[in-house]
Design a protein around this motif. Structure first.
Motif, PDB file in Angstrom:
ATOM      1  N   THR A   1      14.234 108.088  -2.898  1.00 53.09           N
ATOM      2  CA  THR A   1      14.934 109.256  -2.342  1.00 53.09           C
ATOM      3  C   THR A   1      13.966 110.055  -1.457  1.00 53.09           C
ATOM      4  O   THR A   1      12.757 109.840  -1.477  1.00 53.09           O
TER       5      THR A   1
ATOM      6  N   THR B   1      21.781 111.955   8.239  1.00 55.12           N
ATOM      7  CA  THR B   1      21.273 110.579   8.219  1.00 55.12           C
ATOM      8  C   THR B   1      19.968 110.435   9.003  1.00 55.12           C
ATOM      9  O   THR B   1      19.682 111.221   9.907  1.00 55.12           O
ATOM     10  N   ASN B   2      19.239 109.403   8.633  1.00 58.03           N
ATOM     11  CA  ASN B   2      18.020 109.035   9.354  1.00 58.03           C
ATOM     12  C   ASN B   2      18.443 108.244  10.598  1.00 58.03           C
ATOM     13  O   ASN B   2      19.065 107.182  10.472  1.00 58.03           O
TER      14      ASN B   2
ATOM     15  N   THR C   1      17.415 104.436  10.664  1.00 61.53           N
ATOM     16  CA  THR C   1      17.915 103.438   9.706  1.00 61.53           C
ATOM     17  C   THR C   1      19.397 103.619   9.356  1.00 61.53           C
ATOM     18  O   THR C   1      20.000 102.730   8.775  1.00 61.53           O
ATOM     19  N   GLY C   2      19.946 104.782   9.638  1.00 59.43           N
ATOM     20  CA  GLY C   2      21.324 105.068   9.237  1.00 59.43           C
ATOM     21  C   GLY C   2      21.425 105.503   7.773  1.00 59.43           C
ATOM     22  O   GLY C   2      22.492 105.891   7.300  1.00 59.43           O
ATOM     23  N   GLU C   3      20.300 105.510   7.063  1.00 55.10           N
ATOM     24  CA  GLU C   3      20.284 105.892   5.644  1.00 55.10           C
ATOM     25  C   GLU C   3      20.660 107.377   5.488  1.00 55.10           C
ATOM     26  O   GLU C   3      20.229 108.216   6.287  1.00 55.10           O
ATOM     27  N   VAL C   4      21.488 107.680   4.469  1.00 58.38           N
ATOM     28  CA  VAL C   4      21.818 109.082   4.202  1.00 58.38           C
ATOM     29  C   VAL C   4      20.617 109.721   3.503  1.00 58.38           C
ATOM     30  O   VAL C   4      20.176 109.262   2.445  1.00 58.38           O
ATOM     31  N   LEU C   5      20.113 110.795   4.110  1.00 59.83           N
ATOM     32  CA  LEU C   5      18.917 111.454   3.556  1.00 59.83           C
ATOM     33  C   LEU C   5      19.293 112.516   2.536  1.00 59.83           C
ATOM     34  O   LEU C   5      18.534 112.813   1.612  1.00 59.83           O
TER      35      LEU C   5
ATOM     36  N   GLU D   1      14.350 112.937   9.540  1.00 61.51           N
ATOM     37  CA  GLU D   1      15.628 113.458  10.040  1.00 61.51           C
ATOM     38  C   GLU D   1      15.756 113.367  11.560  1.00 61.51           C
ATOM     39  O   GLU D   1      16.860 113.281  12.079  1.00 61.51           O
TER      40      GLU D   1
ATOM     41  N   ASN E   1      10.757 102.359  14.216  1.00 55.38           N
ATOM     42  CA  ASN E   1      10.924 103.411  13.217  1.00 55.38           C
ATOM     43  C   ASN E   1       9.669 104.297  13.209  1.00 55.38           C
ATOM     44  O   ASN E   1       8.549 103.801  13.038  1.00 55.38           O
TER      45      ASN E   1
END
Ligand code: NAD
Length: 487
Positions: free
Chosen positions: A2, A35-36, A39-43, A101, A324
């Motif tokens: 996380t 989201t990042n 990566t599209g990851e939810v932060l 972010e 990245n």
């Protein structure tokens, strides 16, 4: 893993608004994911505040005003310097939050934390030098003069490209002047703003002096701009939204300062080393993947060195690594979201369809959906969007010119007037261009345009007012005239 696991101090990762010294949920129960972009990851998630909650931030700021303005300037300075020290002490965590972010490479985020913190130190000291004047009296037996007073509650609306520094450049000036602030950060990058609030609290900044509201931008701005208790609005962002906010502030006649878009010309004279100038142009164009109001958007090169310049530019650009921002050796991170990628593609297609040459830029090499490989176009003309619009992407456009008068006309052919770059060693050309360029800032033989002592800002549709320097604090000060009669 996380977000909190990535930080050495997990309490810097906050997912609530910050009002009157309290972390606040949205009363309507609506949350939005952040989201990042790499990566599209939810932060994490942030609350979407209701209008009455946004107004409660103004209540808090107004309540804090009487106490905060009554402190001596050196007392406010001490608290701001404590905030500065905490930014420095937590620099690495703040940089990690920013890269996750916003997407920019970690070394650039570290640089932004340093840069953002430097405004706090500058304005902490500058707050001690806000002086009025004595006016030679034309009235018998009277003393005349002025004193400087804080304007009152200030609203600060900031963009996602510099999520920390665009806040401190405003907030430190306002707070040093004695004004409490309500900050509305971009929803793409709220976590840097919230970490600043956490550190402000630890620094002993009193409740209500630094507030952060989150949610639907258009609704929040309507609520804040129509509130008579808000005395000043400072906005950094697009010219489109700046115009809207100026209109919204008209009814309550607020003090408005606007740092808006740019479309910087980068002028290369016939007398410079083409390699040196090309390398500088690459630096001025690709900072923050071109998502920078100072980006060198129109590169104007004297025809006598054009081909050599293009070759060096292409060679330097090819060495830039896209990826990245958390990985080492990355020069360019992702764009902020997929709409930015679509806009960049359309601008490139438009230029090619109108006759520009694509020298480099193969989008099949992009490492993910939000990435855009750097593009180099030559033969750019004023009828192309890459000329007339702020691209906010890593798209470089080069145009050849033949003489100084022509390049002045080309450079000024835009609604924007933020920053211009000039490369030449001819003192007469330098002076001529310096005077003729319709820009708030002109940098000659240097790409360094920013820093606390600089009165940063534009003319034409690039904005109103200045941030930084000794004039930055004036945006938050009123001049009160006095006459002491019958002395
Ligand atoms: P933007 O105008 O879309 O957003 C800026 C801020 O305004 C964000 O907080 C956003 O949530 C808010 N906003 C969006 N729509 C709104 C509305 N209808 N009403 C009220 N607020 C609204 O700009 P952006 O895309 O975040 O940032 C990029 C722009 O910022 C570019 O044009 C760039 O040149 C400019 N910029 C200027 C400077 C400068 O100092 N001159 C510095 C950085 C960025």
């Amino acid at each position: 893993m996380t977000m909190s696991d990535k930080l050495s101090d997990p309490r810097l990762f906050r997912q609530h608004a910050y009002i009157d010294g309290k972390w606040t949920h949205g009363s309507g129960g609506r949350d939005e994911a952040v989201t990042n972009p790499a990566t599209g990851e939810v932060l994490g998630h942030i609350p979407w505040l209701e209008a009455d909650q946004v107004r409660s931030a103004v209540d808090a700021a107004e309540k804090a005003f009487s106490h905060w303005r009554a402190l001596r300037a050196d007392e406010r300075c001490e608290r701001l310097l404590a905030w500065y020290d905490l930014l420095q002490a937590n620099r690495e965590d703040l940089a990690i939050l920013m890269t996750l972010e916003q997407g920019k490479p970690l070394p650039d985020s570290r640089g932004e934390v340093e840069y953002g913190a430097s405004f706090i130190r500058w304005f902490a000291e500058e707050g001690k030098r806000t002086r009025g004047e004595t006016i030679p009296s034309h009235i018998p037996n009277a003393a005349l003069g002025t004193i400087k007073e804080p304007v009152g509650v200030a609203v600060l609306i900031t963009p996602w490209n510099f999520p920390l520094a665009m806040i401190t450049r405003k907030a430190a000036a306002a707070m040093a002047a004695g004004c409490p602030v309500v900050v509305k950060p971009a929803s793409e990058t709220p976590f840097s703003a919230l970490a600043l609030a956490e550190l402000a609290e630890r620094a002993g900044i009193p409740a209500g002096v630094f507030n952060v509201v989150l949610g639907e931008a258009a609704e929040i701005s309507k609520t804040l701009c129509s509130d008579e208790r808000v005395m000043a609005l400072s906005f950094t962002g697009s010219t489109r939204v700046g115009r809207l906010l100026l209109e919204q502030c008209a009814n309550t006649v607020k003090r408005v300062s606007l740092e808006l878009g740019g479309n910087a010309p980068f002028i290369v004279g016939p007398d410079v080393d083409p390699k040196e100038a090309a390398y500088a142009a690459v630096a001025a164009k690709f900072q923050t993947v071109g998502q920078d109001c100072l980006a060198a958007d129109r590169i104007l090169v004297h025809e006598s060195i054009h081909d050599e310049f293009v070759a060096h530019f292409a060679e330097r650009m090819a060495a830039l690594t896209v990826g990245n921002g958390m990985e080492s050796e990355v020069d360019l991170g992702p764009l902020i979201h997929s709409q930015a990628v679509d806009k960049a593609s359309k601008i490139v297609d438009d230029a090619i369809s109108k006759g520009a040459t694509l020298v480099a830029g193969d989008q099949s090499q992009a490492p993910g959906p939000n990435f855009f490989m750097p593009v180099l176009l030559t033969g750019v003309t004023p009828k192309m969007k890459v000329w007339s619009e702020e691209t906010f992407a890593p798209v470089a456009g080069i145009t050849a010119y033949s003489d100084d008068d022509q390049v002045i006309e080309m450079a000024n052919d835009t609604e924007y007037g933020l920053a211009a770059y000039v490369y030449t060693h001819d003192i007469r050309r330098i002076w001529k261009l310096l005077r003729a360029l319709e820009y708030g800032m002109v940098s000659v033989n240097s790409v360094k345009m920013t820093g606390p002592p600089i009165p940063f800002g534009g003319v034409k549709q690039s904005g109103l007012g200045r941030e930084g320097g000794s004039s930055g604090i004036d945006e938050y000060l009123e001049t009160k005239y006095y006459c002491l009669g019958s002395l």
